[in-house]
Scaffold this motif. Structure first.
Motif, PDB file in Angstrom:
ATOM      1  N   VAL A 166      47.757  34.710  40.019  1.00 15.97           N
ATOM      2  CA  VAL A 166      47.083  34.756  38.709  1.00 15.97           C
ATOM      3  C   VAL A 166      45.633  35.221  38.841  1.00 15.97           C
ATOM      4  O   VAL A 166      45.222  36.209  38.202  1.00 15.97           O
ATOM      5  N   PRO A 167      44.797  34.569  39.669  1.00 15.67           N
ATOM      6  CA  PRO A 167      43.421  35.074  39.804  1.00 15.67           C
ATOM      7  C   PRO A 167      43.360  36.444  40.466  1.00 15.67           C
ATOM      8  O   PRO A 167      42.470  37.239  40.169  1.00 15.67           O
ATOM      9  N   LEU A 168      44.321  36.722  41.338  1.00 18.13           N
ATOM     10  CA  LEU A 168      44.340  38.014  42.022  1.00 18.13           C
ATOM     11  C   LEU A 168      44.568  39.147  41.037  1.00 18.13           C
ATOM     12  O   LEU A 168      43.835  40.148  41.032  1.00 18.13           O
ATOM     13  N   PHE A 169      45.561  39.005  40.173  1.00 19.59           N
ATOM     14  CA  PHE A 169      45.856  40.052  39.187  1.00 19.59           C
ATOM     15  C   PHE A 169      44.718  40.178  38.179  1.00 19.59           C
ATOM     16  O   PHE A 169      44.368  41.276  37.746  1.00 19.59           O
ATOM     17  N   TRP A 170      44.139  39.035  37.789  1.00 15.27           N
ATOM     18  CA  TRP A 170      43.035  39.067  36.826  1.00 15.27           C
ATOM     19  C   TRP A 170      41.860  39.860  37.397  1.00 15.27           C
ATOM     20  O   TRP A 170      41.294  40.727  36.729  1.00 15.27           O
ATOM     21  N   ALA A 171      41.499  39.572  38.650  1.00 15.92           N
ATOM     22  CA  ALA A 171      40.369  40.264  39.270  1.00 15.92           C
ATOM     23  C   ALA A 171      40.654  41.753  39.441  1.00 15.92           C
ATOM     24  O   ALA A 171      39.783  42.602  39.213  1.00 15.92           O
ATOM     25  N   ALA A 172      41.895  42.083  39.827  1.00 15.50           N
ATOM     26  CA  ALA A 172      42.251  43.490  40.036  1.00 15.50           C
ATOM     27  C   ALA A 172      42.171  44.273  38.739  1.00 15.50           C
ATOM     28  O   ALA A 172      41.675  45.408  38.710  1.00 15.50           O
TER      29      ALA A 172
END
Length: 443
Positions: A114-120
């Motif tokens: 979740v945070p990974l996709f948001w940051a990307a």
């Protein structure tokens, strides 16, 4: 400690070099084919959103998985050295360690998705429709992250033993199955972007299963499941140090190419597009050089494990000769047919004109980079990862200085010159450390 039994390493010949290298080159060719099919299949839906979503999602996941590329490189060097030393138990244990790192790394990405996709998506924003579709695509594909990353370790383990035909078959199976499932799920079942993601998910897990079958000989020996050997502190510490150095080196190299892209974008859309077209020439050159660099990793690693200094030099010279020969041919092709190749890759007249104006750099780049590329393979095989890390840091600093000096006055010409200077800097700095690498084999 495991027992070591000397193994016959065989003569290093041109035939042997080609037998290792050619399957790697053929394997690389399958990668852009799969990307083209993914794009072509969703393109049949007649909407721009799905095309952008698959492209964006694939780029983000590829970038994230690329962080674990150290697993392939480190595994080649360590496994080939263990093989050269006749330490069969360590060869099996290294496979287990690589698989554990791959599964743990993939599990971490699933937890952090979740945070990974948001940051990307904040770093690469798109329309609401494309972001929603690409998020759905990534949420499916992320569940095969343990398989995708573990395959890096399996690939390195197989290459170290000169089993590059198995690597080729693994790639053909995964990409072939992916293509068939793409066609079925998207065009047959009308699953859209989700269908492309599910196809890749299934292909990657099936690829892991096939890869493990190719490694079945390792599971016939007790070393792979011996906790005392697999988790031996000294060997684990060495493996983590090698992989950590390679990771830092790779991040610096990636930063170099990302900065090239970002700085190029400041010169306008036409120049950015022209640079992207010409960068495909470098990618194609890398596909060809990979085969010989991987061969250098294998043969140098085996020679280092056997403490055979003369074999290290012969492996370096022979693989380097083939690498140089391949880029001479490629540079000649680029020089004579570069304009036609540019026209195949873009129909925009202004981009064609601009790309032709900088074509000389794409012709020179393989020649400027071949020594650095081949020395990377040699140093990976010798697990001289600290030298790789340090010399990459020096080369990056030289690249940054060249950017500061050349870009303000020469613009995009200065950008390309800085990149070529960085290639030469990597070659010179690693070359200066090569005598110490050979000396290690005599120590």
């Amino acid at each position: 400690m495991t027992q070591t039994t000397p193994v016959p390493l065989g003569e290093i010949t041109h035939t042997r070099v080609l037998r290792i290298a050619i399957p790697i080159v053929l394997s690389n060719i399958t990668v852009p084919v799969l990307g083209a099919v993914d794009t072509g299949v969703v393109g049949q839906l007649g909407l721009p959103g799905p095309i952008g979503a698959v492209g964006l999602g694939a780029i983000i996941l590829s970038a994230v998985y690329w962080i674990f590329g150290f697993l392939r490189m480190g595994t080649v060097g360590l496994t080939s050295q263990a093989l050269g030393a006749g330490d069969r138990g360590e060869v099996s244990a290294l496979l287990t360690r690589a698989l554990l790192i791959g599964v743990a790394g993939g599990a971490a990405l699933i937890v952090l998705q979740v945070p990974l996709f948001w940051a990307a998506l904040r770093a690469a924003p798109a329309t609401a429709e494309v972001e929603a579709l690409s998020t759905g695509y990534m949420r499916v594909r992320i569940w095969s992250a343990p398989a995708a990353i573990a395959i890096y370790g399996i690939t390195g383990w197989l290459i170290a033993q000169e089993r590059t035909r198995a690597v080729l078959l693994l790639q053909l199976w995964m990409n072939g199955l992916n293509i068939v499932l793409d066609l079925w799920f998207v065009l047959g079942l009308d699953w859209g972007v989700q269908g492309v993601a599910i196809a890749t998910f299934l292909a990657e897990w099936s690829g892991l299963a096939l890869g493990l079958w190719f490694c079945r000989a390792a599971f016939a020996r007790p070393g792979w499941r011996d906790p005392a050997l697999v988790f031996e502190p000294a060997r684990l510490k060495h493996m983590m140090a090698v992989n950590g150095d390679i990771l830092i080196r790779s991040l610096l190299l990636q930063a170099m190419f990302v900065s090239f892209l970002f700085i190029g974008s400041s010169f306008g859309d036409v120049t950015l597009a022209a640079n992207q077209v010409l960068m495909q020439f470098l990618t194609f050159s890398a596909f060809a050089l990979d085969g010989f660099a991987f061969t250098a990793e294998t043969l140098v690693g085996q020679a280092m494990g056997a403490r055979a200094r003369d074999r290290i030099r012969r492996a370096a010279l022979m693989t380097g000769g083939w690498g140089l020969g391949s880029v001479l041919v490629l540079s000649l092709v680029f020089a004579t047919a570069g304009g036609a190749i540019i026209d195949l890759m873009t129909t925009a007249p202004e981009v064609r004109v601009q790309a032709r104006g900088f074509l000389a750099y794409a012709v020179a780049a393989p020649l400027a980079g071949v020594a650095a590329f081949m020395l990377d393979g040699i140093f990976i095989g010798a697990t001289a990862s600290r030298d790789m890390r340090n010399m990459m840091a020096v080369s990056f600093a030289i690249y940054a200085a060249a950017l500061a000096l050349l870009v303000p006055t020469l613009g995009n010409h200065g950008l390309w010159l800085a990149l070529l200077i960085s290639f030469v800097a990597r070659a010179v700095t690693l070359g200066l450390r090569y005598p110490a690498l050979e000396a290690r084999a005599s120590g």
